[in-house]
Design a protein around this motif. Structure first.
Motif, short mmCIF file in Angstrom:
data_model
loop_
_atom_site.label_atom_id
_atom_site.label_comp_id
_atom_site.label_asym_id
_atom_site.label_seq_id
_atom_site.Cartn_x
_atom_site.Cartn_y
_atom_site.Cartn_z
N GLN A 73 0.87 -1.52 0.04
CA GLN A 73 -0.25 0.07 0.54
C GLN A 73 0.93 1.27 -0.29
O GLN A 73 0.32 2.31 0.66
CB GLN A 73 -0.68 -0.02 1.27
N ARG A 74 2.29 1.09 -0.30
CA ARG A 74 3.16 2.21 -0.84
C ARG A 74 2.13 3.94 -1.10
O ARG A 74 2.39 4.55 -0.77
CB ARG A 74 3.74 2.20 -1.70
N VAL A 75 1.48 3.43 -2.48
CA VAL A 75 0.94 4.28 -2.94
C VAL A 75 0.14 5.63 -2.52
O VAL A 75 -0.20 6.49 -2.08
CB VAL A 75 0.50 4.21 -4.50
N VAL A 76 -1.02 3.70 -1.52
CA VAL A 76 -1.82 5.01 -0.60
C VAL A 76 -0.88 5.82 0.26
O VAL A 76 -1.24 6.80 1.07
CB VAL A 76 -2.60 3.63 0.61
N GLN A 77 0.21 5.59 0.92
CA GLN A 77 0.89 5.82 1.61
C GLN A 77 0.62 7.52 1.48
O GLN A 77 0.70 8.96 2.42
CB GLN A 77 2.40 6.04 2.13
N THR A 78 0.51 7.80 0.04
CA THR A 78 0.93 9.25 -0.80
C THR A 78 -0.22 10.16 -0.01
O THR A 78 -0.17 11.08 -0.05
CB THR A 78 1.69 9.45 -2.63
N ASP A 79 -1.47 9.24 -0.25
CA ASP A 79 -2.88 9.68 -0.04
C ASP A 79 -3.35 10.03 0.89
O ASP A 79 -3.48 10.93 1.17
CB ASP A 79 -3.79 8.88 -0.75
N GLN A 171 -5.66 2.55 -6.31
CA GLN A 171 -5.68 1.57 -4.85
C GLN A 171 -6.31 2.62 -4.58
O GLN A 171 -5.81 3.23 -3.26
CB GLN A 171 -4.77 1.45 -3.92
N MET A 172 -7.79 3.09 -4.68
CA MET A 172 -9.23 4.19 -3.86
C MET A 172 -8.89 3.67 -2.64
O MET A 172 -9.18 2.60 -2.28
CB MET A 172 -9.66 4.46 -5.07
N THR A 173 -8.70 4.43 -1.74
CA THR A 173 -8.89 4.55 -0.06
C THR A 173 -9.86 5.52 0.55
O THR A 173 -9.68 6.67 -0.41
CB THR A 173 -8.17 3.65 0.48
N GLU A 217 -17.73 13.28 0.91
CA GLU A 217 -16.92 12.61 -0.07
C GLU A 217 -15.60 11.35 0.76
O GLU A 217 -15.16 11.07 -0.12
CB GLU A 217 -15.57 14.00 0.03
N SER A 218 -15.08 11.98 1.62
CA SER A 218 -13.81 10.32 2.13
C SER A 218 -14.94 9.11 2.35
O SER A 218 -14.84 8.15 1.74
CB SER A 218 -13.64 10.45 3.46
N LEU A 219 -16.52 9.00 2.24
CA LEU A 219 -16.95 8.08 2.09
C LEU A 219 -16.96 7.30 1.12
O LEU A 219 -17.31 6.11 0.85
CB LEU A 219 -17.92 8.15 3.27
N SER A 220 -17.50 7.89 0.04
CA SER A 220 -17.45 7.99 -1.44
C SER A 220 -16.30 7.29 -1.70
O SER A 220 -16.07 6.51 -3.24
CB SER A 220 -18.52 8.61 -2.36
N HIS A 221 -15.05 7.34 -1.21
CA HIS A 221 -13.85 7.21 -1.84
C HIS A 221 -13.02 5.42 -0.96
O HIS A 221 -12.22 5.08 -1.68
CB HIS A 221 -12.62 7.92 -1.78
N ALA A 222 -14.09 5.67 -0.27
CA ALA A 222 -13.75 4.29 0.26
C ALA A 222 -14.07 3.32 -0.35
O ALA A 222 -14.83 2.68 -0.61
CB ALA A 222 -14.40 3.59 1.82
N PRO A 280 -15.76 -1.70 -11.06
CA PRO A 280 -14.62 -1.49 -11.23
C PRO A 280 -13.24 -1.24 -10.87
O PRO A 280 -13.79 -0.42 -9.46
CB PRO A 280 -14.96 -0.39 -12.60
N ARG A 281 -12.62 -1.98 -10.86
CA ARG A 281 -11.02 -1.41 -11.03
C ARG A 281 -10.81 0.26 -10.86
O ARG A 281 -11.45 0.80 -12.29
CB ARG A 281 -9.90 -2.00 -11.79
N THR A 282 -9.92 0.67 -10.41
CA THR A 282 -10.01 2.47 -10.61
C THR A 282 -8.45 2.90 -10.89
O THR A 282 -7.99 1.50 -11.23
CB THR A 282 -9.74 3.16 -9.29
#
Length: 316
Positions: A73-79, A171-173, A217-222, A280-282
């Motif tokens: 989840q390295r790319v998630v750490q950028t988020d 890797q959308m969260t 907005e945050s919930l919709s991206h979860a 779908p995949r993001t």
């Protein structure tokens, strides 16, 4: 209720300023900046509250029923870094320093002219006696404005060059909500702030409206396999509804489901897709590699280059 929440929040920020920030500023001889420091601290405290609320709601949901699981989840750490920069007052403080003189001058000119902008409560006086109804109307109007800002981000090539950083995440969260170019954030803040002023949002209600929309907005991206049912999907934007917007086939001007809080705008303007069994995949297959795997600085630098290319290509 709104007044009580505002009073408790003011007490908290006042106590933090007097107990922690003011003594340090006095020792450093910086008391001439006390007002600015208090406003920055207000940004910071409100940002902490936002992050706590969002994590408390979204993290358990992502652990419960994730759409995808990833080994790294390295790319998630950028988020996560994007979120901390956007919500803990660092970027708002920069914006405050840059625009403080200009905003003060504009406010002075308006005050000297005697012009009082019309607001919802001057046009509908009974709203003064119904603060919750007024709050709901403010949220609906600002949500409508956010729908159109989002559509414009996809329509103009130079704006899409900025916004595509947000869509490049594979890797959308819930952390992805704040994955935006700094120029895009500045435009969004100006858009939202100007409309809020024009319709007369009271200062005490503005943080509540911001918290509601940010949480939505945050919930919709979860990263959660969750919809709100056949009826609920048409009332409130769900993680499933917005995930389709981030699908690999929804980039650019061909997207669907632009709504932030209310799907009704997508229904009215023909951009809704209510399929409930589709996760779908993001990601954006055309995004530069820096947008996908780069860090914050690399993505910001690439964003500037992409904007310049979009502008010069249009001129050519």
């Amino acid at each position: 209720m709104i007044d009580f929440i505002q009073d408790q929040y003011d007490r908290l920020t006042g106590w933090l300023f007097e107990a922690l920030l003011q003594p340090a500023m006095y020792q450093l001889g910086l008391m001439n900046w006390a007002d600015e420091a208090f406003q920055w601290m207000d940004f910071f405290v409100f940002g902490v509250i936002q992050v706590i609320v969002v994590v408390a709601v979204c993290l358990p949901l992502e652990k419960w029923r994730p759409v995808e699981r990833w080994e790294s989840q390295r790319v998630v750490q950028t988020d996560v870094l994007y979120t901390l920069l956007a919500r803990l007052g660092i970027l708002p403080m920069l914006g405050f320093i840059l625009f403080y003189a200009a905003s003060s001058r504009i406010e002075g000119m308006i005050a000297d002219s005697g012009f009082v902008p019309p607001t919802l409560e001057t046009m509908i006086p009974w709203l003064r006696e119904a603060p919750l109804v007024a709050l709901a109307l403010y949220i609906i109007i600002l949500d409508f404005a956010e729908y159109w800002r989002h559509r414009l981000q996809h329509m103009f090539p130079w704006w899409w060059a900025l916004h595509s950083i947000h869509h490049a995440q594979t890797q959308m969260t819930f952390w992805t909500d704040d994955r935006n170019h700094i120029l895009d954030d500045i435009i969004a803040a100006a858009w939202f702030g100007i409309i809020a002023v024009v319709i007369g949002v009271p200062p005490g209600q503005f943080p509540i409206i911001l918290l509601v929309l940010r949480l939505a907005e945050s919930l919709s991206h979860a990263n959660v396999r969750l919809d709100f049912g056949r009826v609920g999907e048409r009332l409130v934007v769900s993680p499933r509804f917005h995930r389709l917007h981030h699908g690999v086939l929804s980039a650019g001007n061909s997207g669907k489901n632009y709504g932030v809080l209310l799907p009704v705008w997508d229904w009215i303007f023909g951009t809704a897709d209510f399929r409930r069994d589709y996760y779908p995949r993001t990601g954006d297959p055309d995004a530069p590699s820096a947008y996908v795997r780069g860090g914050w600085l690399a993505q910001q630098a690439m964003g500037l280059r992409q904007v310049w290319r979009a502008i010069t290509a249009r001129r050519a």
